[in-house]
Design a protein around this motif. Structure first.
Motif, short mmCIF file in Angstrom:
data_model
loop_
_atom_site.label_atom_id
_atom_site.label_comp_id
_atom_site.label_asym_id
_atom_site.label_seq_id
_atom_site.Cartn_x
_atom_site.Cartn_y
_atom_site.Cartn_z
N ARG B 30 -20.68 24.29 -73.96
CA ARG B 30 -20.79 24.96 -75.25
C ARG B 30 -21.93 25.96 -75.24
O ARG B 30 -23.01 25.69 -74.71
N GLY B 31 -21.67 27.13 -75.76
CA GLY B 31 -22.72 28.13 -75.90
C GLY B 31 -22.97 28.96 -74.65
O GLY B 31 -23.87 29.79 -74.63
N GLU B 32 -22.17 28.76 -73.60
CA GLU B 32 -22.40 29.54 -72.39
C GLU B 32 -21.66 30.87 -72.45
O GLU B 32 -20.62 30.99 -73.10
N LEU B 33 -22.22 31.88 -71.78
CA LEU B 33 -21.53 33.16 -71.64
C LEU B 33 -21.12 33.29 -70.18
O LEU B 33 -21.97 33.44 -69.30
N VAL B 34 -19.82 33.18 -69.94
CA VAL B 34 -19.31 33.22 -68.57
C VAL B 34 -18.68 34.57 -68.30
O VAL B 34 -17.82 35.03 -69.05
N SER B 35 -19.13 35.22 -67.23
CA SER B 35 -18.47 36.46 -66.79
C SER B 35 -17.41 36.08 -65.77
O SER B 35 -17.65 35.23 -64.91
N ILE B 36 -16.25 36.70 -65.91
CA ILE B 36 -15.17 36.44 -64.95
C ILE B 36 -14.83 37.74 -64.24
O ILE B 36 -14.53 38.74 -64.89
N GLU B 184 -25.69 33.52 -82.65
CA GLU B 184 -24.66 32.68 -83.27
C GLU B 184 -24.22 31.54 -82.36
O GLU B 184 -23.39 30.72 -82.76
N GLY B 185 -24.73 31.51 -81.13
CA GLY B 185 -24.39 30.42 -80.23
C GLY B 185 -22.93 30.34 -79.87
O GLY B 185 -22.40 29.26 -79.59
N MET B 186 -22.23 31.48 -79.91
CA MET B 186 -20.82 31.49 -79.52
C MET B 186 -20.68 31.18 -78.04
O MET B 186 -21.53 31.56 -77.25
N THR B 187 -19.58 30.56 -77.68
CA THR B 187 -19.21 30.43 -76.28
C THR B 187 -18.34 31.65 -75.97
O THR B 187 -17.43 31.97 -76.73
N ILE B 188 -18.69 32.36 -74.89
CA ILE B 188 -17.97 33.61 -74.61
C ILE B 188 -17.47 33.64 -73.17
O ILE B 188 -18.20 33.30 -72.23
N LEU B 189 -16.20 34.02 -73.02
CA LEU B 189 -15.64 34.30 -71.69
C LEU B 189 -15.36 35.80 -71.64
O LEU B 189 -14.57 36.30 -72.45
N LEU B 190 -16.03 36.49 -70.72
CA LEU B 190 -15.89 37.94 -70.67
C LEU B 190 -15.35 38.36 -69.31
O LEU B 190 -16.00 38.13 -68.29
N VAL B 191 -14.14 38.91 -69.32
CA VAL B 191 -13.55 39.42 -68.09
C VAL B 191 -14.01 40.85 -67.90
O VAL B 191 -14.01 41.64 -68.85
N THR B 192 -14.45 41.18 -66.70
CA THR B 192 -14.88 42.56 -66.46
C THR B 192 -14.57 42.93 -65.01
O THR B 192 -14.42 42.07 -64.15
N HIS B 193 -14.41 44.23 -64.75
CA HIS B 193 -14.27 44.63 -63.36
C HIS B 193 -15.56 45.29 -62.88
O HIS B 193 -15.64 45.76 -61.76
N ASP B 194 -16.58 45.29 -63.78
CA ASP B 194 -17.87 45.90 -63.44
C ASP B 194 -18.81 44.78 -62.99
O ASP B 194 -19.22 43.93 -63.78
N ILE B 195 -19.13 44.78 -61.70
CA ILE B 195 -19.91 43.68 -61.14
C ILE B 195 -21.32 43.63 -61.71
O ILE B 195 -21.84 42.57 -62.05
N ASP B 196 -21.96 44.80 -61.88
CA ASP B 196 -23.30 44.82 -62.49
C ASP B 196 -23.27 44.21 -63.88
O ASP B 196 -24.15 43.46 -64.27
#
Ligand code: ADP
Ligand code: MG
Lengths: 258, 262
Positions: B30-36, B184-196
């Protein structure tokens, strides 16, 4: 641009009237059988202030719009139901393709004997003829609703009915409206034909069939035809204008896409 | 109750006989921001669709807050990759943003105020009365981000949300996501093609691979908070991490074994 198109159209109409006038005046055509354009237009203008004739026009318009309105409601509802399942949609399109080619005019005798009131019979025929173009457009429009737009609302927790009302219906509306506009011209042909064939004195068609009796009054016949044409023209113009106003977003979208 | 907001177990999804995701597993506290990140076509969008309940996976399960999902979960918002098709062209920008808020109750005026506020946060104050098709691609993308933020979900799924915006706006939006995540402590999954970007915004970077689609590597990101566009990107750990992710993504285009870095 729209102004220049309008001007061009006016020039075209004026040119056609002038040619019709000349053809008669130069004796190319017998003036007894075909009166000159100026006479026809004068008759048409006289009829526009003739209360009895206007009542007949009113009768035609009532049947026409009544049938069109009923057809719109029925076709959209039917379209929504038939689009609720893919198998139903495929079956529906097959049935539509089979029934649609039956010309409404072929059903005139049937309608005249099956309905007690003449105007009911006519409305039923207009309804029948108008339903197909609207139903077909509704079916194809609902099939082509953008799945991403639907998924978006679903992802925000909207249910099936809400997605239908908030995405599918509005996005199909421009195509339904085009169907209504096509149906309107079909409907006019059907009302006037029915009135003509029934042989009574009702409506624009009844007037035409009466002006045909007793040797015929070709100037009134043609003036009646001008009126029928004008009705179609005006309603088409009004519907087109409404479409442009209401579906600006649709026009903008298709322009951006091309 | 489990610590994890999201638990993905043996998730498999095929379109016809084309298997996109195969037995993939992932845990998100909970509350993690994961980049995919991952090569295109490896199933990133499919993964988000499965989590959102828009697609029923052909195998495995997605557990959200301890319950296996069946249908679209509540409290979830998605920023779709096809942002322009995801906006309704017959509604103004403001009404697009306000629409999902109907499910939250509140008056029309309150919904509109919330929509305007979200639009301001993505730098679109004053665009509310326009229609989506009157805006540039980058602005439309920001509208769809504003719509998701206004909804205040507890789980936010973003599919390449900054693909069409210019570099400056992109940095602003990255910082906005970091701020929303923190506040807000949202849990976020963010897909990106930008590695930086994956390293800059993520608490963790998950690298997906192709054929079969699945997790190739998971890299925790330990960079000093708060993150800053200039200093964070110059930090030696940032530089070494982005190099590592870059190598992994390139490797992920070909089938490999799973590596877990701790
Ligand atoms: N609705 C669909 N029907 C059939 N194949 C699909 C569908 N959606 C995606 N695919 C295929 O699945 C694979 C993964 O797609 P996607 O999840 O969009 O990948 P990514 O987002 O990582 O680029 C691709 O080969 C794509 O062509
Ligand atoms: Mg994708």
């Amino acid at each position: 641009m729209r102004h220049s198109r309008l001007a061009l159209g006016a020039v075209g109409v004026a040119g056609a009237v002038a040619v019709a006038e000349l053809v008669v005046r130069t004796g190319l055509v017998d003036a007894e059988a075909v009166p000159p354009a100026s006479t026809v237009l004068r008759r048409a203008a006289e009829m526009s202030v003739d209360g009895a004739y206007l009542a007949q026009v009113g009768q035609t318009v009532r049947v026409w719009f009544g049938g069109l309105l009923l057809a719109t409601a029925a076709a959209v509802l039917l379209g929504l139901v038939l689009s609720s399942a893919p198998w139903l949609n495929r079956a529906a399109r097959l049935v539509v393709e089979v029934l649609r080619p039956i010309p409404a005019l072929a059903l005139i005798p049937l309608a005249l004997v099956s309905f007690s009131s003449q105007s009911q019979g006519r409305t039923a025929l207009v309804f029948y003829a108008c339903t197909w173009p609207i139903l077909i457009n509704t079916l194809y429009a609902l099939r082509d609703v953008d799945p991403v737009a639907k998924e978006t609302l679903r992802s925000f927790g909207f249910g099936k009915v809400a997605v239908l009302l908030r995405v599918s219906l509005p996005s199909s509306a421009p195509f339904v409206a085009t169907g209504v506009r096509i149906a309107a011209s079909v409907g006019l042909v059907v009302v006037v034909s029915t009135e003509l064939i029934a042989g009574g004195a009702d409506g624009v068609g009844g007037f035409l069939s009466q002006s045909q009796t007793g040797g015929g009054q070709p100037d009134y016949m043609l003036a009646g035809a001008v009126w029928a044409g004008l009705l179609g023209l005006v309603v088409n113009a009004v519907l087109t204008a409404l479409e442009r106003r209401a579906f600006r977003w649709h026009l903008a979208g298709t322009e951006a896409a091309t | 109750m489990s610590e994890n907001m999201l638990e993905i177990d043996g998730l498999t999804h095929s379109y016809g006989d084309h298997t996109v995701l195969e037995k993939m597993s992932l845990r998100v506290p909970r509350g993690e921001l994961v980049s995919i990140v991952g090569p295109s076509g490896c199933g990133k969008s499919t993964l988000l669709r499965c989590i959102a309940g828009l697609v029923r996976p052909t195998g495995g399960r997605v557990v959200l807050d301890g319950t296996a999902i069946d249908g679209v979960p509540d409290e979830l918002a998605v920023v779709f990759q096809d942002y322009s098709r995801s906006l309704l062209p017959w509604l103004t920008v403001r009404d697009n943003v306000a629409l999902p808020l109907r499910r939250r109750g509140g008056s029309r005026a309150e919904r509109r105020a919330a929509a305007e506020e979200a639009l301001t946060s993505v730098g679109l104050d004053g665009a509310g009365r326009k229609y989506p098709w009157q805006l540039s691609g980058g602005m439309q993308q920001r509208v769809s981000i504003a719509r998701a933020l206004a909804y205040r979900p507890s789980l936010l799924l973003m599919d390449e949300p900054f693909g069409s915006v210019d570099a400056q706006t992109r940095e602003d939006l990255e910082d906005l996501v970091l701020r929303v995540h923190r506040d807000e402590g949202m849990t976020i999954l963010l897909v990106t093609h930008d590695i930086d970007e994956s390293v800059y915004v993520g608490d963790r970077v998950v690298v997906l691979g192709r054929d079969p689609g699945g997790v190739r590597a998971e890299l925790p990101v330990h960079l000093p908070a708060p993150r800053d566009q200039t200093t964070t990107r110059a930090h030696p750990d940032f530089v070494s991490l982005r190099t590592e992710v870059s190598t992994l993504v390139r490797g992920a285009a070909a089938p490999t074994k799973t590596v877990v870095h701790e």
